[in-house]
Design a protein around this motif. Sequence first.
Motif, PDB file in Angstrom:
ATOM      1  N   VAL A 199      -5.845  -4.875  55.728  1.00  0.00           N
ATOM      2  CA  VAL A 199      -5.437  -4.505  54.372  1.00  0.00           C
ATOM      3  C   VAL A 199      -5.032  -3.040  54.319  1.00  0.00           C
ATOM      4  O   VAL A 199      -4.019  -2.675  53.701  1.00  0.00           O
ATOM      5  N   ALA A 200      -5.808  -2.185  54.970  1.00  0.00           N
ATOM      6  CA  ALA A 200      -5.455  -0.764  54.991  1.00  0.00           C
ATOM      7  C   ALA A 200      -4.113  -0.541  55.676  1.00  0.00           C
ATOM      8  O   ALA A 200      -3.302   0.280  55.223  1.00  0.00           O
ATOM      9  N   ALA A 201      -3.862  -1.281  56.755  1.00  0.00           N
ATOM     10  CA  ALA A 201      -2.584  -1.144  57.452  1.00  0.00           C
ATOM     11  C   ALA A 201      -1.425  -1.624  56.587  1.00  0.00           C
ATOM     12  O   ALA A 201      -0.364  -0.989  56.530  1.00  0.00           O
ATOM     13  N   VAL A 202      -1.621  -2.745  55.908  1.00  0.00           N
ATOM     14  CA  VAL A 202      -0.560  -3.277  55.050  1.00  0.00           C
ATOM     15  C   VAL A 202      -0.284  -2.331  53.893  1.00  0.00           C
ATOM     16  O   VAL A 202       0.874  -2.067  53.543  1.00  0.00           O
ATOM     17  N   LEU A 203      -1.353  -1.827  53.281  1.00  0.00           N
ATOM     18  CA  LEU A 203      -1.157  -0.898  52.171  1.00  0.00           C
ATOM     19  C   LEU A 203      -0.419   0.359  52.615  1.00  0.00           C
ATOM     20  O   LEU A 203       0.359   0.941  51.849  1.00  0.00           O
ATOM     21  N   SER A 204      -0.656   0.772  53.861  1.00  0.00           N
ATOM     22  CA  SER A 204      -0.051   2.020  54.330  1.00  0.00           C
ATOM     23  C   SER A 204       1.457   1.912  54.522  1.00  0.00           C
ATOM     24  O   SER A 204       2.156   2.928  54.499  1.00  0.00           O
ATOM     25  N   VAL A 205       1.967   0.686  54.692  1.00  0.00           N
ATOM     26  CA  VAL A 205       3.399   0.541  54.986  1.00  0.00           C
ATOM     27  C   VAL A 205       4.168  -0.257  53.935  1.00  0.00           C
ATOM     28  O   VAL A 205       5.364  -0.047  53.751  1.00  0.00           O
ATOM     29  N   LEU A 206       3.508  -1.179  53.248  1.00  0.00           N
ATOM     30  CA  LEU A 206       4.219  -2.042  52.312  1.00  0.00           C
ATOM     31  C   LEU A 206       4.189  -1.542  50.872  1.00  0.00           C
ATOM     32  O   LEU A 206       5.117  -1.796  50.112  1.00  0.00           O
ATOM     33  N   VAL A 207       3.097  -0.879  50.494  1.00  0.00           N
ATOM     34  CA  VAL A 207       3.018  -0.371  49.131  1.00  0.00           C
ATOM     35  C   VAL A 207       3.872   0.891  49.029  1.00  0.00           C
ATOM     36  O   VAL A 207       3.652   1.853  49.779  1.00  0.00           O
ATOM     37  N   PRO A 208       4.846   0.903  48.149  1.00  0.00           N
ATOM     38  CA  PRO A 208       5.693   2.101  48.022  1.00  0.00           C
ATOM     39  C   PRO A 208       4.869   3.331  47.670  1.00  0.00           C
ATOM     40  O   PRO A 208       3.934   3.239  46.858  1.00  0.00           O
TER      41      PRO A 208
END
Length: 334
Positions: A225-234
């Motif tokens: 989740v931390a990895a996804v948030l770091s790249v997908l959330v603008p």
Amino acid sequence: MAGSAPVTTVVRRTGVTSLHVFCLVLVVAILARPWLEQVLLAPVVRTAATVFVAVCVQALPFLVLGVLLSGAIAAFVSPAVLRRVLPDRPGRAVPVAGVAGMALPGCECASVPVARRLIGQGVPDAVALTFLLAAPAVNPVVLVATAVAFPGEPGMVVARGLGSLATACVMGWLWQRVGRAEWIADRARRAVEPAVGGGRWAVLAETARHDLVSAGGFLVVGALVAAVLSVLVPPAWLDALAGQLVLAVLVLAVLAVLLALCSEADAFVAASLSVLPLLPRLVFLVVGPAVDVKLIALQAGAFGRGFAARFAPATFVVAVLCAVGAGLLVIGAR
């Protein structure tokens, strides 16, 4: 016919097995290799992989230490020890049980059966529930992990300890005032004898193995989740959330409930959300060990669904308020 060997009928089971699935995945990976190479070499994927590995590598030593301590407590420390040192009056015993969480650390999963055993041995409900909330949140492993995850921010360690201890004590006193014995299932009041077989070292190894497998899975989910948030959330979204302190507090409080991270590893996930202020991340750290989806399920199984339906929402509100209060007192609105 006399003397003839019995006829054995072999029934072949048909259906999809794990071997079939593995072969299918392998074939798809081979056919899609050129596309996968392009995807894996993309800067976004490399950034996400770096964040994922960093969170796991930083958190894993503390997770292993935590489950080893939890296993040692299950093997060598009886809940009767806590019962003997508690004051007779529940109102005074509540803060003692909260502080005992520092001496008897354990993960959230381990604290539920310990609290149930305390209730089965005659410890007042409020005291056992205080220990249930304090043990996974104020123990030295969690506080040291928080200090490592937030270097240069000692206030986060102090605020987390105060907020978590306050949450445990307030819930204990609240249950003492308004809680009812019938809200806890009768099965929780029956004395639970610890499993025997193989000796204490076997109990330590099995408890540590179980906790590591369980908590390790949640660590991987949190790191993903931390990895996804770091790249997908603008970045603009996080910047907007950072400018809305109340909204950020509520969002991270709900996120802590849904992620259900292990308390020995959640600090590194919170530290990865560096765009957000410290106060919402503190709320994330205080709420997570107190109430999350896996804890609600464990509490429902141990104490009954009626208990979980009352205890979990109240704990969520108290944890948010205590975290905000401790944060404003120690680190301010930042």
